[in-house]
Design a protein around this motif. Sequence first.
Motif, PDB file in Angstrom:
ATOM      1  N   PRO A 181      61.110   3.559  63.213  1.00  0.00           N
ATOM      2  CA  PRO A 181      62.440   3.580  63.841  1.00  0.00           C
ATOM      3  C   PRO A 181      63.038   2.189  64.049  1.00  0.00           C
ATOM      4  N   ASP A 182      62.215   1.167  64.256  1.00  0.00           N
ATOM      5  CA  ASP A 182      62.730  -0.168  64.520  1.00  0.00           C
ATOM      6  C   ASP A 182      63.299  -0.850  63.284  1.00  0.00           C
ATOM      7  N   ILE A 183      63.022  -0.324  62.101  1.00  0.00           N
ATOM      8  CA  ILE A 183      63.507  -0.933  60.861  1.00  0.00           C
ATOM      9  C   ILE A 183      64.792  -0.233  60.448  1.00  0.00           C
ATOM     10  N   GLN A 184      65.877  -1.003  60.361  1.00  0.00           N
ATOM     11  CA  GLN A 184      67.183  -0.439  60.024  1.00  0.00           C
ATOM     12  C   GLN A 184      67.390  -0.433  58.506  1.00  0.00           C
ATOM     13  N   SER A 185      66.630   0.400  57.816  1.00  0.00           N
ATOM     14  CA  SER A 185      66.790   0.546  56.374  1.00  0.00           C
ATOM     15  C   SER A 185      66.424   1.971  55.993  1.00  0.00           C
ATOM     16  N   ALA A 186      66.771   2.359  54.773  1.00  0.00           N
ATOM     17  CA  ALA A 186      66.594   3.737  54.342  1.00  0.00           C
ATOM     18  C   ALA A 186      65.115   4.090  54.218  1.00  0.00           C
ATOM     19  N   VAL A 187      64.827   5.388  54.385  1.00  0.00           N
ATOM     20  CA  VAL A 187      63.465   5.884  54.220  1.00  0.00           C
ATOM     21  C   VAL A 187      63.028   5.667  52.771  1.00  0.00           C
ATOM     22  N   GLY A 188      61.819   5.153  52.594  1.00  0.00           N
ATOM     23  CA  GLY A 188      61.303   4.882  51.266  1.00  0.00           C
ATOM     24  C   GLY A 188      61.647   3.515  50.728  1.00  0.00           C
ATOM     25  N   SER A 189      62.418   2.722  51.486  1.00  0.00           N
ATOM     26  CA  SER A 189      62.770   1.383  51.034  1.00  0.00           C
ATOM     27  C   SER A 189      61.564   0.448  51.111  1.00  0.00           C
ATOM     28  N   VAL A 190      61.707  -0.730  50.520  1.00  0.00           N
ATOM     29  CA  VAL A 190      60.615  -1.696  50.522  1.00  0.00           C
ATOM     30  C   VAL A 190      60.230  -2.079  51.949  1.00  0.00           C
ATOM     31  N   ALA A 191      61.237  -2.313  52.797  1.00  0.00           N
ATOM     32  CA  ALA A 191      60.958  -2.721  54.178  1.00  0.00           C
ATOM     33  C   ALA A 191      60.221  -1.620  54.939  1.00  0.00           C
ATOM     34  N   GLN A 192      60.638  -0.370  54.760  1.00  0.00           N
ATOM     35  CA  GLN A 192      59.997   0.739  55.460  1.00  0.00           C
ATOM     36  C   GLN A 192      58.556   0.925  55.003  1.00  0.00           C
ATOM     37  N   VAL A 193      58.324   0.932  53.693  1.00  0.00           N
ATOM     38  CA  VAL A 193      56.966   1.129  53.170  1.00  0.00           C
ATOM     39  C   VAL A 193      56.043   0.006  53.641  1.00  0.00           C
ATOM     40  N   ARG A 194      56.536  -1.218  53.610  1.00  0.00           N
ATOM     41  CA  ARG A 194      55.714  -2.357  54.024  1.00  0.00           C
ATOM     42  C   ARG A 194      55.358  -2.282  55.503  1.00  0.00           C
ATOM     43  N   GLU A 195      56.335  -1.953  56.344  1.00  0.00           N
ATOM     44  CA  GLU A 195      56.102  -1.923  57.787  1.00  0.00           C
ATOM     45  C   GLU A 195      55.199  -0.754  58.186  1.00  0.00           C
ATOM     46  N   VAL A 196      55.419   0.422  57.583  1.00  0.00           N
ATOM     47  CA  VAL A 196      54.599   1.594  57.903  1.00  0.00           C
ATOM     48  C   VAL A 196      53.152   1.363  57.490  1.00  0.00           C
ATOM     49  N   THR A 197      52.940   0.808  56.298  1.00  0.00           N
ATOM     50  CA  THR A 197      51.577   0.517  55.845  1.00  0.00           C
ATOM     51  C   THR A 197      50.896  -0.497  56.737  1.00  0.00           C
ATOM     52  N   SER A 198      51.638  -1.517  57.167  1.00  0.00           N
ATOM     53  CA  SER A 198      51.072  -2.526  58.055  1.00  0.00           C
ATOM     54  C   SER A 198      50.626  -1.916  59.379  1.00  0.00           C
ATOM     55  N   GLU A 199      51.426  -0.999  59.930  1.00  0.00           N
ATOM     56  CA  GLU A 199      51.063  -0.355  61.194  1.00  0.00           C
ATOM     57  C   GLU A 199      49.874   0.577  61.020  1.00  0.00           C
ATOM     58  N   LEU A 200      49.822   1.298  59.891  1.00  0.00           N
ATOM     59  CA  LEU A 200      48.675   2.165  59.623  1.00  0.00           C
ATOM     60  C   LEU A 200      47.394   1.351  59.456  1.00  0.00           C
ATOM     61  N   MET A 201      47.501   0.200  58.814  1.00  0.00           N
ATOM     62  CA  MET A 201      46.337  -0.659  58.642  1.00  0.00           C
ATOM     63  C   MET A 201      45.820  -1.150  59.991  1.00  0.00           C
ATOM     64  N   GLN A 202      46.724  -1.513  60.880  1.00  0.00           N
ATOM     65  CA  GLN A 202      46.309  -1.960  62.211  1.00  0.00           C
ATOM     66  C   GLN A 202      45.643  -0.829  62.986  1.00  0.00           C
ATOM     67  N   ILE A 203      46.190   0.389  62.895  1.00  0.00           N
ATOM     68  CA  ILE A 203      45.597   1.542  63.591  1.00  0.00           C
ATOM     69  C   ILE A 203      44.195   1.816  63.053  1.00  0.00           C
ATOM     70  N   GLY A 204      44.055   1.814  61.733  1.00  0.00           N
ATOM     71  CA  GLY A 204      42.760   2.125  61.138  1.00  0.00           C
ATOM     72  C   GLY A 204      41.692   1.088  61.435  1.00  0.00           C
TER      73      GLY A 204
END
Length: 456
Positions: A181-204
């Motif tokens: 939600p904090d990233i103001q870009s479309a779903v599936g964009s480079v920024a969204q994929v990068r940020e979501v993966t980074s957060e999942l990596m931190q959780i794991g």
Amino acid sequence: MAKAKTQFVCQNCGYVSPRFLGRCPSCGQWNTLVEERVESEKENHQARVSFEGQHAKPQLISQVDMSETPRVKTGLEEFNRVLGGGIVSGSLVLIGGDPGIGKSTLLLQISGQLSETKHRVLYVSGEESAAQIKMRADRLHVASENFYLFPETDMTSIKAAIKELKPTYVIIDSIQTMQEPDIQSAVGSVAQVREVTSELMQIGKTNNITIFIVGHVTKGGAIAGPKILEHMVDTVLYFEGDLHHTYRILRAVKNRFGSTNELGIFEMRETGLHEVANPSEIFLEERLKDATGSAIVVSMEGTRPILVEVQALITPTTYGNAKRTASGLDHNRVSLLMAVLEKRANFLLQNQDAYLKAAGGVKLDEPAIDLAIAMSIASSYRNKGTDPMDAFVGEIGLTGEIRRVNRIEQRVAEAQKLGFKRIYLPKNNLQGWTPPKGIQVVGVATLSEALRKVFN
């Protein structure tokens, strides 16, 4: 109020430009730059913290407890093989493949098997509802008290669900549908994929949770999104196959905990994916006995030897320039070997069209397949078949020499196990080991010697 700053980001490679460009200067693709809002840097960057509030701290390597990351085996031995012996706890695994190839089916089966061993599994789907997943799960006979479904795309809700359930395994299907939600870009964009993966990596990593991520692929066969996505994860698996055939190939192209280029073979049936214990028999079962232009190679796919049929068809060209076509083989390697055959074996191939393929849909790219390719070309050119009980292993140099290859004992043992009576291999590979009984080992030093022994 200050105007929001924007930038243009390539959705194919992640290149950033301050203005719109029709063609990306980095990857060369057209109409891939999309305007995105520039996010301000956060003043306080938080360190890695687990759900229990524990912070990472420096410790001696001798004090690291390896029991915290045991390998967990699934019910699919082929899947365990590709991962290097099983699932490593706390790892991040990315699985890519064409639409409809069976990525979701594979992960749904694995989720059911893991949940039956008292492991809690959370399946997060951004593409299907819970009822749709349950419909497929019933067909695959997947049901367990420890298996949870969560149709959601918001990362805030997903993180809260993981914190509440504390699962051992999380499946994200797919990464391109998840949204931060904090990233103001479309779903599936480079920024969204990068940020979501980074957060999942931190959780794991901070909570020792194994996370499987499904990634869509582009027309070129690469996983969609920025290339950094493949660098961030621990393992990258590609699920390959032809939608018109039932066999599927799971290939590891990156693995921090095992061998790369490892291969797993599955068969798609009504009840799901079933592993193929002996793939060599599948690749050879439809081979014609007296066919010309055919040769068997013992290729190493990761740590496993596989026998594959290499086929060649040499026909006179009807145009000025001869045509070279290769399927499952490197086109440049085929052209190189045909040039060596012309120069060192006096084959007139410049006015011949050449069509080559690796039967069964498998891709071969190791140097040890050179001798089999050359024998298949020679067989079709001379219209003389090779012995159906012969196999070939060896790398060919530009001067026509047959160079040694690795793991020759495993290759010969696999050929002997499948009933082959003779195998041609580099002469230098005969030193330091004893061939098994039941198979004749023929050492060759040059391409001319190999042609003479095979066809005379």
